[in-house]
Write an enzyme that holds these catalytic residues in place. Structure first.
Site, PDB file in Angstrom:
ATOM      1  N   HIS A  71       0.719  -1.089  -0.397  1.00 46.41           N
ATOM      2  CA  HIS A  71      -0.038   0.113   0.028  1.00 46.41           C
ATOM      3  C   HIS A  71       1.094   1.553  -0.051  1.00 46.41           C
ATOM      4  O   HIS A  71       0.410   2.198  -1.027  1.00 46.41           O
ATOM      5  CB  HIS A  71      -0.989  -0.200   0.827  1.00 46.41           C
ATOM      6  CG  HIS A  71      -2.183   0.524   1.116  1.00 46.41           C
ATOM      7  ND1 HIS A  71      -3.266   0.499   0.472  1.00 46.41           N
ATOM      8  CD2 HIS A  71      -2.086   1.590   2.013  1.00 46.41           C
ATOM      9  CE1 HIS A  71      -3.712   1.936   0.509  1.00 46.41           C
ATOM     10  NE2 HIS A  71      -3.562   2.720   1.504  1.00 46.41           N
ATOM     11  N   HIS A 131     -10.276   2.363  -1.011  1.00 44.82           N
ATOM     12  CA  HIS A 131     -10.609   2.424  -0.220  1.00 44.82           C
ATOM     13  C   HIS A 131     -11.435   1.325  -0.185  1.00 44.82           C
ATOM     14  O   HIS A 131     -12.154   1.524   1.043  1.00 44.82           O
ATOM     15  CB  HIS A 131     -11.047   3.863   0.584  1.00 44.82           C
ATOM     16  CG  HIS A 131     -10.606   3.880   1.864  1.00 44.82           C
ATOM     17  ND1 HIS A 131     -11.203   4.281   3.254  1.00 44.82           N
ATOM     18  CD2 HIS A 131      -9.591   3.842   2.460  1.00 44.82           C
ATOM     19  CE1 HIS A 131     -10.306   4.531   4.097  1.00 44.82           C
ATOM     20  NE2 HIS A 131      -9.080   4.231   4.025  1.00 44.82           N
TER      21      HIS A 131
END
Length: 739
Positions: free
Chosen positions: A48, A94
């Site tokens: 990430h 998200h």
């Protein structure tokens, strides 16, 4: 700083490999890391934060143009929009948090992207979102859960954006069973700033203070970046503690405090605390300049009792910023944030050591070089392999399926959730706050805002067709760039730059890595050919559940500029009696089409080669004809073909259409040939427009006139009231069926 016990277990929990651990020991000059340092490496080297699987393929994206002020590498990208003004924008994912906890996951996704924009000094003025869900039709447990996710995600997005006073002016929503185990929630925000008042996320100047501002730190979101760097399994719902909790009212105060601060001369740099919180913000700020930082973690404002250094460094509590302040400005900065009822604390200072030194009540609890952690994360060269499914998928054509009556096909496509209006979603969003929305949700194609300061308008559109990307990852990704650009051009704006959100499956699967590599090549090709550089973006991998990856979904948001706010071009019919003109050639292309998906339940076929020069000429025709006042409306022809494009224009305008279209086969009114558009032109302007089309080498055929009480395309159609009923009411009935 003692050596860790149960090392194998700790490494597994932190998603670190043995070779990575050996590299950590080398970076620490042979010393074994303690648990705080392990946590920092784990976060900074997570997929990430580090892009370790994807960085190899992101290199080479076109990122420069005369109008690009700031490309990738900062909180958001920036383009020049004239008159000393700039647009700041970015898209973020998200996905994992939104599947685990839909309301908070989606809400904090909006909060994070807003901070990315206003951290740059810009006031956010427009949001979009790109949402992908699984099967929502029927009474299966999966469909019921997906409907629950739709409701939660939409409520979360609306709650946060509305409270912030930022209009959500458009977006896209699509449905496919490939997202049953892993939905995608991508948020886009755009802000405006003066070109000479842009702030960057840097820390420099020995002795300058590091100031923490915003909300207090809690344990929420702990390990979120690492969680987002792994696949889902049945146990994933136990990860709720890794989902952050958002407070839009605090973020509104933070926004106003930051914008007040930016009018002063107190700030060297400022960084949002996003994924990996205090860790990523501090390391990134220092990493960009080669500086060092000392931080006293016991000075960090805490929301919970008994928090320890590991938790302070890795919490992803929302609504927080890190500021590098000019010496002597500390109290002035603190006063601004106190005025807005926000925490502000001096927690450290800039050094010249190039090291991150963390202290806890005077004792050193971590000491590590910054550059290798922030700039030298492992770049993986993962194996790639062309997916085996492609051979069978690409071999099929529309001719392999039984014939279906065109009327039956029309009614099925018109009622498809991919087609129908999503008012149930966008009515929960405030799209008119700030009073600058010129073309809002439900208007078709791009959304637009006026720029009060210079009388221009910005158009933006988020697009991706996952079916195209599944059957041809390279061309599918390229067509996502093309489609977003075409939508912007249809509003009369010139496409300038993109931000992307690259959603793919598990990179440890060579077939997924091949899809990703191909997708990046498609984006590079399209952006270079269309002169629309990439200025910011996000990679989201491990979108997989129990070994099943989502379709490749490289969402693209294009931003374009219209030189005159009064020339924003609508996409629905305007005036009865006007000509309806089809631009471009229809070639009977059905690869990855909605036609095959809705009628036969499959995603198959192949995508033909693409002519970028033809696409650019189409844009040029619409943009220039609009400048001359020749056009009443323009709409691109996309999924469902000409029949569906005309039906949408009729439904939204409340005006009928009878069209006769030249096609080789009757079903070609549903084909998805690229580089086509429908324009509405008054009869007196037709001659001038036709000459422009001839000069640009674009076929323009009058296919009908606006008006009547029905929608009829060749031999298919329905009454206008029936079309409107299907178009406007189908979605709400589907999503609310178990309420």
């Amino acid at each position: 700083m003692s050596q860790i016990e149960n090392l194998d277990e700790v490494l597994k929990k932190h998603k670190l490999s043995k070779p990575e651990y050996e590299e950590i020991v080398r970076i620490l000059d042979g010393r074994h890391p303690n648990i705080v340092e392990i946590g920092i490496f784990s976060a900074m080297w997570s997929e990430h934060c580090s892009y370790k699987s994807s960085k190899k393929y992101l290199n080479g994206f076109p990122t420069k143009a005369p109008w690009v002020i700031q490309g990738p590498g900062e909180n958001a990208g920036v383009i020049d929009i004239g008159d000393g003004m700039a647009a700041v924008f970015k898209m973020e994912s998200h996905n994992h948090p939104s599947y685990i906890e839909p309301f908070q996951g989606a809400a904090t996704g909006v909060g994070g992207i807003l901070r990315d924009v206003f951290t740059m000094g810009a006031r956010p003025v427009a949001n979009l979102n790109a949402l992908r869900f699984g099967t929502v039709k029927g009474n299966s447990d999966t469909a019921k859960y997906q409907r629950h996710l739709v409701r939660g995600v939409v409520e979360g997005i609306g709650s946060y954006g509305n409270c912030m006073g930022v209009p959500t002016i458009g977006g896209e929503v699509s449905f496919d069973e490939c997202y049953n185990g892993n939905i995608l929630v991508n948020a886009f925000s755009l802000g405006l700033v003066k070109s000479d008042e842009i702030f960057l996320g840097v820390a420099s100047g020995v002795g300058n203070s590091i100031i923490y501002v915003g909300s207090k730190t809690g344990r929420d979101g702990l390990g979120g970046a690492v969680m987002s760097s792994d696949s889902f399994t049945e146990e994933s719902k136990s990860l709720r503690p890794t989902v952050q909790v958002g407070d839009p009212f605090t973020e509104k105060l933070l926004l106003e405090a930051c914008l007040e601060l930016f009018k002063t001369d107190h700030v060297v740099g400022i960084q949002d605390m996003g994924a990996a919180g205090l860790t990523s913000s501090s390391f990134e700020m220092a990493g960009k300049t080669g500086a060092g930082i000392i931080m006293n973690l016991d000075k960090v404002p805490a929301r919970e009792e008994g928090m320890m250094p590991y938790e302070f460094m890795l919490s992803e509590s929302q609504e927080r910023m890190l500021i590098c302040a000019k010496q002597g400005s500390e109290q002035a900065i603190i006063d601004i944030f106190k005025k807005w009822e926000l925490d502000a604390a001096i927690i450290g200072e800039v050094t010249d050591t190039g090291r991150m030194e963390l202290f806890w009540h005077g004792e050193k609890c971590a000491d590590m070089p910054i550059a290798p952690v922030s700039e030298e994360a492992p770049i993986l060269d993962r194996p790639t392999m062309r997916p085996q499914y492609l051979e069978a998928v690409n071999a099929k054509t529309v001719n392999d399926y039984p014939s279906v009556s065109d009327q039956e096909a029309y009614e099925k496509l018109l009622a498809s959730l991919e087609v129908v209006d999503k008012a149930w979603i966008y009515n929960q969003y405030d799209s008119m706050v700030q009073t600058n929305t010129a073309k809002g949700p439900g208007s078709l194609d791009a959304s637009c805002i006026r720029i009060k300061e210079n009388g221009k308008a910005l158009a933006m559109s988020s697009d991706c067709n996952p079916r195209y990307c599944y059957i041809d990852p390279k061309r599918g990704a390229a067509l996502a760039v093309v489609e977003s650009g075409r939508n912007v051009a249809m509003s009369g704006a010139r496409p300038l730059a993109i931000t992307d959100c690259l959603n793919f499956g598990n990179p440890e699967n060579p077939e997924v890595m091949w899809q990703f590599a191909q997708g990046c090549e498609g984006i590079k090709e399209a952006c270079a050919e269309l002169d629309t550089p990439v200025v910011s973006g996000n990679v989201s991998l491990y979108n997989e559940t129990n070994g099943v990856s989502v379709f490749p979904t490289p969402a693209i948001a294009m931003v374009g500029l219209n030189e005159c706010e009064s020339r924003v071009l609508p996409s629905a019919f305007r005036q009865e009696g006007d000509y309806v003109v089809l631009l471009g050639n229809t070639k009977g292309e059905f690869g990855g089409s909605l036609y095959i998906k809705e009628l036969f339940g499959e995603t198959v076929g192949s995508l033909p080669s693409f002519d970028y020069s033809g696409e650019l000429r189409l844009w040029e025709l619409v943009i220039e004809a609009n400048k001359k006042g020749l056009l009443k409306a323009a709409k691109d022809v996309n999924i469902g073909g000409i029949a569906i494009a005309l039906s949408k224009m009729a439904a939204v305008s409340g005006k009928g259409i009878t069209a006769k279209v030249e096609v080789d086969a009757s079903r070609d009114i549903f084909d998805e040939t690229q580089s086509r558009a429908i324009v509405e032109i008054s009869k007196e302007n037709m001659k001038a427009f036709a000459q422009m089309a001839i000069d640009l080498g674009i076929k323009a055929q009058i296919i009908g006139t606006v008006g009547g009480e029905s929608v009829k395309i060749n031999e298919v159609g329905l009454g206008l009231d029936k079309v409107k009923d299907i178009y406007f009411n189908t979605f709400a009935k589907t999503i609310e069926q178990d309420l």
